[in-house]
Enzyme design. Structure first.
Site, PDB file in Angstrom:
ATOM      1  N   GLU A  63       9.721  21.278  23.776  1.00 59.40           N
ATOM      2  CA  GLU A  63       9.140  22.570  24.159  1.00 59.40           C
ATOM      3  C   GLU A  63       9.030  23.487  22.942  1.00 59.40           C
ATOM      4  O   GLU A  63      10.002  23.655  22.198  1.00 59.40           O
ATOM      5  CB  GLU A  63      10.034  23.181  25.238  1.00 59.40           C
ATOM      6  N   LYS A  84       6.796  29.705  35.041  1.00 56.09           N
ATOM      7  CA  LYS A  84       7.957  30.513  35.404  1.00 56.09           C
ATOM      8  C   LYS A  84       7.522  31.595  36.383  1.00 56.09           C
ATOM      9  O   LYS A  84       6.741  32.491  36.009  1.00 56.09           O
ATOM     10  CB  LYS A  84       8.577  31.147  34.149  1.00 56.09           C
ATOM     11  N   ASP A  97       5.420  26.865  26.715  1.00 53.31           N
ATOM     12  CA  ASP A  97       6.179  27.872  27.460  1.00 53.31           C
ATOM     13  C   ASP A  97       5.735  29.261  26.977  1.00 53.31           C
ATOM     14  O   ASP A  97       4.893  29.904  27.620  1.00 53.31           O
ATOM     15  CB  ASP A  97       7.680  27.640  27.255  1.00 53.31           C
ATOM     16  N   GLN A 138      13.877  31.701  32.846  1.00 51.30           N
ATOM     17  CA  GLN A 138      14.130  32.631  31.742  1.00 51.30           C
ATOM     18  C   GLN A 138      15.494  33.274  31.934  1.00 51.30           C
ATOM     19  O   GLN A 138      15.650  34.466  31.784  1.00 51.30           O
ATOM     20  CB  GLN A 138      13.017  33.647  31.594  1.00 51.30           C
ATOM     21  N   LYS A 177      18.798  23.381  24.164  1.00 55.63           N
ATOM     22  CA  LYS A 177      18.212  24.359  23.256  1.00 55.63           C
ATOM     23  C   LYS A 177      18.453  23.902  21.820  1.00 55.63           C
ATOM     24  O   LYS A 177      19.615  23.700  21.399  1.00 55.63           O
ATOM     25  CB  LYS A 177      18.831  25.732  23.494  1.00 55.63           C
ATOM     26  N   ASP A 188      14.169  22.221  23.741  1.00 53.11           N
ATOM     27  CA  ASP A 188      13.376  23.440  23.629  1.00 53.11           C
ATOM     28  C   ASP A 188      13.762  24.150  22.330  1.00 53.11           C
ATOM     29  O   ASP A 188      14.890  24.613  22.179  1.00 53.11           O
ATOM     30  CB  ASP A 188      13.652  24.352  24.836  1.00 53.11           C
TER      31      ASP A 188
HETATM   32 MG   LIG Z   1      11.283  27.567  26.725  1.00 52.75          MG
END
Ligand SMILES: [Mg+2]
Length: 372
Positions: free
Chosen positions: A215, A264, A240, A292, A162, A189
């Protein structure tokens, strides 16, 4: 057999750690257990996870959407009529996660009815899939230590890092993980946390670290910036938050920036996730099965979808963040070995809820009839 009603049970699980990322934080595991009941006693189950920073839904709104709309919409239907059920629940706009969880619970029911695992019903391509772990924001050294812990304990070799914070921190964190695990597959991401210039500078520094994809670098509505960035980078931009439905995925692919799509099942169920996968296959766009921040039920649900298809079985699926929770509802935790998650062999999703734990963690009062 007919569906008689859907239960939506709010529950709150303890966390081992809070997951932070550019668009928010998962500070509470305030999920919803969805149970689709039938007149013959079979029950299909799935988990919904409110993600207000992405979809606007809350635990209360998911419970209300199911109790006040979706339950009545499918009552009286044959659970095997999944297309008719999808049509009925699709009549409620928005409420992405609520509708997705009902779809997943119906598929669990279908599997129980036919006595086959969902993984086989969906396509049965492979028995299991490689597991990826998402490393949330933290001190760069702590993020690297977490990656090493997951590599050593679970055999994980694919990590989503992240980013989307200050560039120096993003670069330091990704560098620390790369130095700790030189052979790991890494992707980042940003959860829309950078602006265009920041994204250019960050990715210029991150590309030499061997990242596989990027992402949601910038706001989803900044379509021109997304196109310019995608054209600039030698690795794909992953859609996403821009690809949360079949229609939005089609629009994004038409717009030309997205080079990989994160599917997802927690938001598009099995039914629409399969359609999105087909759309991407038709355009030659790879799919990553994403997370998620589900709990253990969600991890198993994802692990039932990803190995079912040739197009997704060969890519690591994001399933490990159930380990951020200190406890869960399942009688048997997910089976992760040698870096791979093996979905249960039982019918449907193959999950068994520990009813004592559900009684402990549920936020509503247990109805007397729930003993059945
Ligand atoms: Mg994402």
């Amino acid at each position: 057999m007919q569906i008689t009603h859907i239960d939506a049970i709010p529950f709150l699980l303890p966390l081992r750690r809070v997951a932070r990322f550019a668009s928010g934080a998962r500070e509470r595991a305030d999920h919803v257990l969805v149970r689709v009941h039938t007149d013959e006693g079979l029950v299909g189950q799935a988990e919904a996870q409110p993600r207000p920073y992405t979809y606007g839904e809350t635990q209360a709104s998911i419970v209300a959407a199911i109790r006040e709309h979706l339950s009545a919409a499918v009552t009286g239907l044959d659970p095997l009529a999944t297309e008719r059920i999808d049509e009925r629940i699709g009549a409620l706009v928005g409420n992405t996660v609520a509708r997705g969880a009902v779809d997943l619970a119906v598929w669990d029911l279908v599997g129980k009815l036919l006595d086959r695992p969902c993984r086989e019903l969906l396509g049965g391509y492979a028995p299991d899939v490689a597991a990826a772990h998402m490393i949330s924001h933290g001190d760069p050294a702590a993020m690297a230590a977490e990656a090493v812990e997951y590599a050593e304990r679970w055999g994980i070799s694919t990590f989503k890092v992240k980013v989307g914070r200050e560039l120096a921190v993003d670069i330091a964190a990704t560098t620390a993980i790369r130095e700790a695990l030189p052979d790991a597959e890494l992707y980042v991401d940003a959860n829309r946390g950078w602006d265009e210039d920041g994204a250019r500078r960050a990715v210029q520094a991150l590309l030499p670290l061997g990242i596989r994809s990027i992402e949601e670098p910038v706001p989803v509505d900044d379509r021109d910036a997304r196109r310019r960035l995608a054209a600039l980078w030698p690795v794909p931009l992953v859609g996403d938050e821009s690809c949360t439905s079949l229609a939005s995925t089609a629009r994004e692919l038409d717009a030309g920036a997205v080079g990989t799509v994160s599917v997802k099942v927690a938001r598009t169920g099995f039914t629409d996730s399969r359609r999105i996968l087909g759309l991407c296959l038709g355009r030659g766009i790879p799919v990553t099965v994403g997370s998620q921040y589900e709990g253990a039920i969600g991890a198993i649900t994802t692990a039932s979808f990803a190995p079912a298809f040739a197009a997704t079985a060969g890519r690591a699926a994001e399933v490990m963040n159930y380990t951020d929770l200190a406890d869960d509802l399942l009688a048997v935790p997910p089976d992760v070995r040698g870096g791979r998650i093996v979905p249960p062999s039982g019918p449907g999703l193959g999950i068994e809820i520990d009813e004592d734990k559900l009684d402990h963690y549920r936020l509503d009062s247990r109805p007397a009839s729930a003993a059945a």
